[in-house]
Design an enzyme around this catalytic site. Structure first.
Site, short mmCIF file in Angstrom:
data_model
loop_
_atom_site.label_atom_id
_atom_site.label_comp_id
_atom_site.label_asym_id
_atom_site.label_seq_id
_atom_site.Cartn_x
_atom_site.Cartn_y
_atom_site.Cartn_z
N HIS A 123 0.86 -1.18 0.00
CA HIS A 123 0.00 0.00 0.00
C HIS A 123 0.90 1.23 0.00
O HIS A 123 2.02 1.21 0.49
CB HIS A 123 -0.87 -0.03 1.26
N ASP A 200 3.24 -4.13 7.75
CA ASP A 200 2.00 -3.36 7.70
C ASP A 200 0.86 -4.35 7.91
O ASP A 200 0.51 -5.12 7.01
CB ASP A 200 1.88 -2.66 6.34
N GLN A 203 -4.43 -4.97 7.04
CA GLN A 203 -5.43 -5.96 6.62
C GLN A 203 -5.36 -7.23 7.45
O GLN A 203 -6.38 -7.76 7.88
CB GLN A 203 -5.22 -6.30 5.14
N LYS A 226 -10.12 -0.21 10.17
CA LYS A 226 -10.32 -1.51 9.52
C LYS A 226 -10.65 -2.60 10.53
O LYS A 226 -11.16 -3.66 10.17
CB LYS A 226 -9.08 -1.90 8.70
N CYS A 364 -4.61 2.55 -3.77
CA CYS A 364 -3.34 3.00 -3.18
C CYS A 364 -2.26 1.95 -3.33
O CYS A 364 -1.47 1.70 -2.42
CB CYS A 364 -3.53 3.38 -1.70
#
Length: 406
Positions: A123, A200, A203, A226, A364
């Site tokens: 991302h 990261d 998700q 999220k 993104c």
């Protein structure tokens, strides 16, 4: 215990909405998830009856707000499997967390020619902060490819780490492909060559259990919106020794120990990185969202989403005019689609007329779009509240797109 999908859906007020006269089918959880009622109520109660600034206040409301705010640190540490609460830094989300690592840890260590290693499926939040170091300090960004099915090339990862590599920064789960990176394997590859690694987790942390101690990573970023929590909330996990190595990112209240006319000394981590009045209620709301997730069970959520994924994969595969980008075996319930002769924005608009919320664009992730030879996709991303009937609604909506656009 059986997964009570009907009860879970009742917990989310937004799922009762009608859009263009049709029941909302919310398939945009990968961008931002809906919020359970208890998160909304916890924040409303906090603003109405429990609000004051945190830390240093000696009155009742300040003590109450501080207790709940700092209590969230323990909740997040438990959720991530961190060994210590002070390994959790509150941020406004993954973007701020990654920028904090870039400025606070990496920048002081970068000399011209030093390398940051990324994958092509990152991302932008895990790309742009490293480009800052390229622009400002002469860092070199090196890239690891994925297979045509969307799997990370672990052989390339290992081969790309060299004597100038200062940090590996990878997504734990692609927001476009749904690919799940084997975080422990990637960490072992990096650490075998003496290189720290950041994940990261924007998700991945939503879709199944995460344990940073088992992974062994140096940094791990999560974002609240999220995780069925509020926007402007999130956290950075950092190993104690890594946080101790970092310089402050922002200056102001709470991150100092002492200020004089001539000098300033800084608080220990994590407060060193939490300048100013923090997002008090968003952090409290994030903790409530995590409690909700833990009450349902992260393993149970993962199993439910796997069933939804398998159903969607089967039904989408029958539409030979739909191409899904990436088909990793253990991918998450995220499907980024293209249709010949139709722009993803047009697909999204037609789906919206049936009450189906999807995302259209480059998500993104422009380097990944280029890797797969597309400029945009129409993405359906499922969540803990997604139902088999919503898969059917998506398929029916795509057939409408085919009829109108094909």
């Amino acid at each position: 215990m059986a997964y009570d999908l009907a009860a879970i859906r009742r917990d989310f007020p937004a799922l009762d909405l009608k859009i263009h006269g049709r029941p909302l089918v919310y398939l945009d959880s990968g961008a931002s998830a809906q919020k359970p009622r208890r998160v909304i109520e916890a924040m409303a109660e906090g603003y109405a009856h429990e609000y004051a600034n945190v830390h240093r206040g000696l009155h009742y409301l300040s003590n109450l707000a501080t207790e709940k705010y700092e209590g969230a640190r323990a909740v997040i540490a438990r959720f991530l499997g961190a060994a210590h609460e002070d390994e959790v830094v509150f941020t406004t989300g993954s973007t701020e967390s990654i920028n904090l690592v870039s400025y606070g840890w990496a920048a002081p260590r970068i000399q011209p020619g030093d390398e940051i290693l990324l994958s092509v499926m990152e991302h932008h939040a895990n790309i742009v902060p490293w480009h800052f170091l390229r622009e400002r300090q002469g860092a070199v960004l090196r890239w690891v490819d994925v297979t045509d099915s969307g799997e990370l090339r672990y052989d390339q990862l290992e081969a790309a780490i060299g004597p100038k590599t200062k940090l590996v920064a990878l997504t734990h789960m692609s927001n476009v492909l749904g690919t799940k990176v084997d975080a422990r394997r990637a960490t072992e590859i990096a650490h075998a060559k003496g290189v720290p690694i950041l994940f990261d987790g924007s998700q991945a942390a939503v879709h199944g259990p995460v344990n940073v101690a088992e992974i062994g990573c140096d940094f791990y970023a999560i974002t609240g919106h999220k995780l069925y929590g509020p926007s402007a909330s999130g956290a950075l996990y950092g190993k104690q020794e890594r946080l101790a190595e970092m310089r402050p990112f922002k200056g102001g209240g709470d991150m100092i120990r002492e200020v004089t006319l001539e000098n300033v000394t800084y608080a220990d981590p994590p407060l060193r990185f939490e300048a100013g009045t923090p997002p008090i209620m968003p952090i409290i709301g994030l903790a409530e969202a995590i409690r909700y997730l833990e009450g349902v069970g992260m393993a149970e959520i993962s199993a439910h989403e796997a069933r939804i994924r398998d159903l969607a994969r089967e039904k989408l595969s029958a539409l030979n005019w739909i191409e899904v980008q990436g088909d990793a075996a253990d991918k998450g319930a995220i499907f980024s689609m293209t249709m010949e002769g139709a722009h993803p924005h047009d697909m999204s608009t037609i789906l919206d007329q049936s009450g189906i919320a999807v995302r259209a664009g480059h998500h993104c992730a422009q380097p990944l779009m280029k890797r797969f030879g597309v400029t945009a996709t129409c993405r359906a991303s499922f969540g803990m509240y997604s139902s088999p009937e919503e898969v059917d609604a998506l398929i029916a909506g795509l057939k409408t797109c085919r009829r109108l656009l094909g």
